[in-house]
Each structure stands twice: as structure tokens, then as C-alpha cells.
Design an enzyme around this catalytic site. Structure first.
Site, short mmCIF file in Angstrom:
data_model
loop_
_atom_site.label_atom_id
_atom_site.label_comp_id
_atom_site.label_asym_id
_atom_site.label_seq_id
_atom_site.Cartn_x
_atom_site.Cartn_y
_atom_site.Cartn_z
N ASN A 7 0.87 -1.17 0.00
CA ASN A 7 0.00 0.00 0.00
C ASN A 7 0.91 1.23 0.00
O ASN A 7 1.52 1.56 1.02
CB ASN A 7 -0.89 -0.05 1.26
N LYS A 14 3.57 0.78 2.92
CA LYS A 14 3.21 -0.20 3.94
C LYS A 14 3.18 -1.57 3.28
O LYS A 14 2.81 -1.68 2.11
CB LYS A 14 1.80 0.09 4.48
N ARG A 91 -2.78 -2.09 -3.40
CA ARG A 91 -3.98 -1.26 -3.21
C ARG A 91 -3.91 -0.13 -4.23
O ARG A 91 -2.94 0.62 -4.26
CB ARG A 91 -4.02 -0.69 -1.80
N HIS A 179 -12.31 3.53 -0.13
CA HIS A 179 -12.22 2.68 1.07
C HIS A 179 -13.04 1.41 0.86
O HIS A 179 -13.49 0.78 1.82
CB HIS A 179 -12.76 3.37 2.34
N HIS A 210 -16.04 4.16 8.21
CA HIS A 210 -14.58 4.05 8.20
C HIS A 210 -14.04 5.42 8.60
O HIS A 210 -14.06 6.37 7.81
CB HIS A 210 -14.10 3.65 6.79
N ASN A 213 -7.64 8.61 8.92
CA ASN A 213 -7.22 9.90 8.36
C ASN A 213 -8.19 10.34 7.29
O ASN A 213 -8.58 11.48 7.21
CB ASN A 213 -5.81 9.77 7.77
N GLY A 214 -8.54 9.37 6.43
CA GLY A 214 -9.65 9.57 5.50
C GLY A 214 -10.90 8.98 6.13
O GLY A 214 -10.78 7.98 6.85
N ARG A 243 -9.04 16.81 4.81
CA ARG A 243 -10.00 17.05 3.71
C ARG A 243 -11.30 17.61 4.26
O ARG A 243 -11.75 17.19 5.33
CB ARG A 243 -10.27 15.74 2.96
N ARG A 287 -6.31 12.30 17.93
CA ARG A 287 -5.84 12.26 19.32
C ARG A 287 -5.50 13.67 19.82
O ARG A 287 -5.84 14.04 20.94
CB ARG A 287 -4.62 11.35 19.46
N GLY A 333 -8.75 3.85 12.35
CA GLY A 333 -8.07 4.42 13.52
C GLY A 333 -8.99 5.07 14.54
O GLY A 333 -8.94 4.73 15.73
N GLY A 335 -12.50 5.13 14.43
CA GLY A 335 -13.66 4.27 14.70
C GLY A 335 -13.35 3.14 15.66
O GLY A 335 -14.17 2.78 16.51
N ASN A 337 -10.77 3.15 17.89
CA ASN A 337 -10.04 3.53 19.11
C ASN A 337 -10.56 4.75 19.86
O ASN A 337 -9.96 5.13 20.86
CB ASN A 337 -8.57 3.80 18.75
N GLU A 387 -7.82 -4.33 5.54
CA GLU A 387 -7.77 -4.17 4.08
C GLU A 387 -6.70 -5.06 3.46
O GLU A 387 -6.89 -5.60 2.37
CB GLU A 387 -7.44 -2.70 3.74
P1 AMP Z 1 -5.99 5.38 10.13
O1 AMP Z 1 -6.00 6.26 8.92
O2 AMP Z 1 -7.02 4.30 10.08
O3 AMP Z 1 -4.61 4.87 10.50
O4 AMP Z 1 -6.44 6.32 11.37
C1 AMP Z 1 -5.69 7.42 11.77
C2 AMP Z 1 -6.55 8.26 12.70
O5 AMP Z 1 -6.92 7.46 13.84
C3 AMP Z 1 -5.82 9.49 13.26
O6 AMP Z 1 -6.68 10.61 13.23
C4 AMP Z 1 -5.56 9.10 14.70
O7 AMP Z 1 -5.54 10.22 15.54
C5 AMP Z 1 -6.78 8.26 14.99
N1 AMP Z 1 -6.58 7.47 16.22
C6 AMP Z 1 -5.74 6.44 16.41
N2 AMP Z 1 -5.80 6.02 17.70
C7 AMP Z 1 -6.69 6.84 18.33
C8 AMP Z 1 -7.20 6.93 19.66
N3 AMP Z 1 -6.78 6.11 20.63
N4 AMP Z 1 -8.12 7.88 19.94
C9 AMP Z 1 -8.54 8.74 18.97
N5 AMP Z 1 -8.12 8.68 17.70
C10 AMP Z 1 -7.21 7.75 17.37
#
Ligand code: AMP
Length: 403
Positions: A7, A14, A91, A179, A210, A213-214, A243, A287, A333, A335, A337, A387
């Protein structure tokens, strides 16, 4: 059979290496800061053994070369020879009219290149990853798995924009959705949840969120997508890290005329300087936004509000469009966490009969969990996405067909 999944982002690559018999991950990691002189970073993990080191990776080929050295490193890597890799799955964001997973040849590469205009952040690095893998693993089948594939079941009313019909036809303008690999995986997992076992599978209405970041949100019935928030490009829909998601399209010519912004500047602003980052000026990372909101910083409080409100609006709209909803699933990320974001969204959905189990929500991090209360009329679940596994399975299927 062993499949390497790649990816590629603009400055990152990745990867995961799968053994397809056991569906297990033999190695995973990433090379970050590609092209940033002297500071590229390799993270490489085999089981619980993790390694992190600075490497030289001026481009995607050098990055992949470093990964391959690790894969065959004596005593450390899971392979004795690169010949053990049977196929590579990539991907790919956008293939326009091509959406089914396909063996990559020159014509497919041209299509991916031509579609860069609709996926400027993702298609060019995707192509760099493909070229690198072709050079380093000559003769090994390379498969493109498109982010748009899952959305081909959408009805015309969901994918057609109300612009002049001929213009849309001529330029291939329609809702493609992105996605897709993630939504497809999450939908598949959700349909197997014991809590939905009593329902007739082909009628189960799901809304998958989903949020990474996106961010995108998809409505599906019986495992088939019926609508999704991203459109011609991954810019439409929800508020994301950088975005803007939905805005009045007239803002674009307004700023071009009144602020003298060019089309490219507008594009950069909407894709890279908006969303959580643009609203707060703090960060694109949820975060950081949560922490700043916790400290009472006004812009972060507002950004969090806007982020969740937009999702609530979409969930409401999709629930109505499908004539009801059986389950809402959170993934990626944020959703997976963020109990804070999930709680705010669920709080806004009381009218749908959603009741959150607050304890279950607080405890759910990166693992499958039901977070709605037993009295909730709609099931709410956290379903981690995967994915890479989905891409590996598609790659294995396509290569088996062409053997
Ligand atoms: P991804 O693109 O799926 O890797 O997700 C990245 C996003 O997930 C970023 O905005 C991170 O800040 C968010 N994220 C990861 N861990 C946490 C957490 N424990 N609490 C809130 N947001 C998180």
C-alpha cells in the site's frame, strides 16, 4: 502460497506478507519518509519481534528493496529466498471504469496513470509501488485491487450527479466511492456477528463508518453497497484529517474570483489544508484534537462537534434511504479507538432507537465488540478493518484464475 501486499502513499510504503493457507501474517511493516534525505524510517515486524531503524530510501524502489532485504535476512526474516513470494497485491485507489481486481500489465498501468487526476494523492504513489515491485520481483504476478470495487452495486440514483448528463458521460463523472476494500471486509465480518444471526442475511441493512485519516460511510443491504459518502474523488462526504468533505460547490468559483486562488490552490486547500487541521490549525490527528478539546480549546471543541455532526447526518440519511438500519459499525483508527467520538455520534442517534452501552464503548479498543445496550433497537459494533488481508485474498483469487 505467499502474497506480499503493498500500500503505497506519497512518502510511505506499507506492506504485509501473508501465508494464504493459514491466512496468517508472516511479516508486516512500513517505510516512512521516503525521499526525505537520510531520515527514512523502516519498521519491520515478524510475530512479536519488532525492529525500527533509519534507512536510505530515496524512492519507492529503494524502500521496497530495504523491505525485501529484511524479508530474507538470515535468522530474522520469514523467507529464505524472494522466490517464495508467489504474487504481489497492490492497493490502487482509482481505476475509473476498471474496478475488478486485475492482473497488472502496461494497459492497466496506463489506466491508473490516467486516473491520477481523480486520485492525485494516491494513484501516482500506487504506480510507483507497482513499478518498484515489477523491477524487484520480475515475473511475479502483480494484481491491482481497486478501492472503488465494492461500490459497483450502487443504483444509478445514488451514483449519478445532477449535472448535465452528457458532461458526466463524456468525462466519467459519477460517484465511485473509496475505502471499498475496508467497507467490504467490515460488512463481511459484521454479517457474521452472532447478534445478527437471527436476521435474513440478504436483507440486513448496515451502515459502516470508516473513520481514519480519510473518513467515509457506506450503506449496504445484504452485503451489497447501495450508497457511500465519497464521490468522484475521496474528497466528498465526511470531515477528515485534512480534507473538507461536503461543501457548497459554489465556494470554489467564489474563492477563485474573490481570493484569486487557482484551481490547483483550491485543490490543495480542500485536500491538504482543511478538515480537522484546517478547522483547528492544531493537527489532523484526532488524538491531538481530543486532547485540545479536553483542555477546552474552542476550535478543537468546534472541530469535534462538526466531525461528529456530519457523521450523524449521514447515518440518519442512510438509515432513512434504506428504510431502516440493523447495525452501525465503526472501523479504522478513530472508529476502532475513540470512545469519545463513538459516544458523541451515538448520542445524536437516540431517535433511531440507538442506546449505547457506555462501559462496553469505553472498553473497546482495536477489537471487535458490541457497544450498544441490549435494549438498543439498532446494533452498534466496533469491527476492526483488515484491508491487507482482503487484498491478499483477491490477489490469490486473480492469480489462481490466470494460472
Ligand atoms: P488510520 O488512517 O485508520 O490509520 O487512522 C488514523 C486516525 O486514527 C488518526 O486521526 C488518529 O488520531 C486516529 N486514532 C488512532 N488512535 C486513536 C485513539 N486512541 N483515539 C482517537 N483517535 C485515534
Amino acid at each position: 502460497m505467499k502474497v506480499l501486499v503493498i500500500n503505497s502513499g506519497s512518502s510511505s510504503l506499507k506492506f504485509q506478507l501473508f501465508d494464504m493457507q493459514s491466512k496468517s501474517v508472516l511479516a508486516r511493516g512500513l517505510v516512512d519518509r521516503i525521499g526525505v534525505k537520510g531520515t527514512s524510517l523502516l519498521k519491520f515486524a515478524v510475530d512479536k519481534n519488532k525492529e525500527e531503524k533509519e534507512v536510505q530510501a530515496g524512492n519507492h524502489q529503494e524502500a521496497l528493496e530495504t523491505v525485501m532485504q529484511c524479508l530474507v535476512a538470515p535468522g530474522k526474516g520469514p523467507l529464505t529466498s524472494l522466490d517464495e513470494i508467489n504474487a504481489v497485491g497492490h492497493r490502487v485507489l482509482h481505476g475509473g471504469k476498471v474496478y475488478e481486481s486485475v492482473l497488472i500489465d502496461e494497459s492497466i498501468k496506463k489506466i491508473i496513470d490516467d486516473c491520477s487526476i481523480m486520485g492525485p494523492l494516491h494513484n501516482p504513489p500506487g504506480l510507483m509501488g507497482i513499478n518498484a515491485a515489477e523491477r524487484l520481483l520480475p515475473g511475479v504476478p502483480q494484481v491491482a485491487v481497486f478501492d472503488t470495487a465494492f461500490f459497483q452495486t450502487m443504483p444509478e440514483k445514488a451514483y449519478t450527479y445532477a449535472l448535465p448528463y452528457d458532461i458526466c458521460n463524456t468525462y466519467g463523472i459519477r460517484r465511485y466511492g473509496f475505502h471499498g476494500t475496508s467497507h467490504r471486509y467490515v460488512v463481511r465480518q459484521a454479517l457474521q456477528l452472532p447478534a445478527l444471526a437471527g436476521k435474513e442475511k440478504k436483507a440486513v441493512a448496515l451502515i459502516t463508518c470508516h473513520l481514519g485519516n480519510g473518513c467515509s460511510i457506506t450503506a449496504s443491504i445484504g452485503g451489497k453497497a447501495v450508497d457511500t459518502s465519497m464521490g468522484l474523488t475521496p474528497l466528498e462526504g465526511l470531515v477528515m484529517g485534512t480534507r473538507c468533505g461536503d461543501i457548497d460547490p459554489a465556494i470554489v468559483p467564489f474563492l477563485q474570483k474573490n481570493a484569486g486562488m487557482s484551481a490547483d490552490e483550491m485543490d490543495t486547500m480542500m485536500n491538504k489544508k482543511s478538515g480537522l487541521l484546517g478547522l483547528t490549525g492544531i493537527s489532523s490527528d484526532m488524538r491531538d484534537i481530543e486532547e485540545a478539546a479536553e483542555r477546552g480549546e474552542d476550535k478543537a471543541v468546534l472541530a469535534l462537534d462538526i466531525f461528529c455532526y456530519r457523521i450523524i447526518k449521514y447515518i440518519g440519511a442512510y438509515a432513512f434511504a434504506m428504510g431502516g438500519v440493523d447495525a452501525v459499525c465503526f472501523t479504522a483508527g478513530i472508529g476502532e479507538n475513540s470512545p469519545i467520538v463513538r459516544k458523541r455520534i451515538c448520542k445524536g442517534l437516540g431517535r433511531l432507537g440507538i442506546v449505547l452501552d457506555e462501559e462496553a464503548n469505553e472498553a473497546a479498543f482495536g477489537r471487535e465488540a458490541i457497544i450498544s445496550s441490549p435494549v438498543s433497537q439498532v446494533l452498534v459494533a466496533v469491527v476492526p478493518t483488515n484491508e491487507e488481508l482482503m487484498i491478499a485474498m483477491e490477489t490469490a483469487e486473480v492469480t489462481a484464475k490466470t494460472d
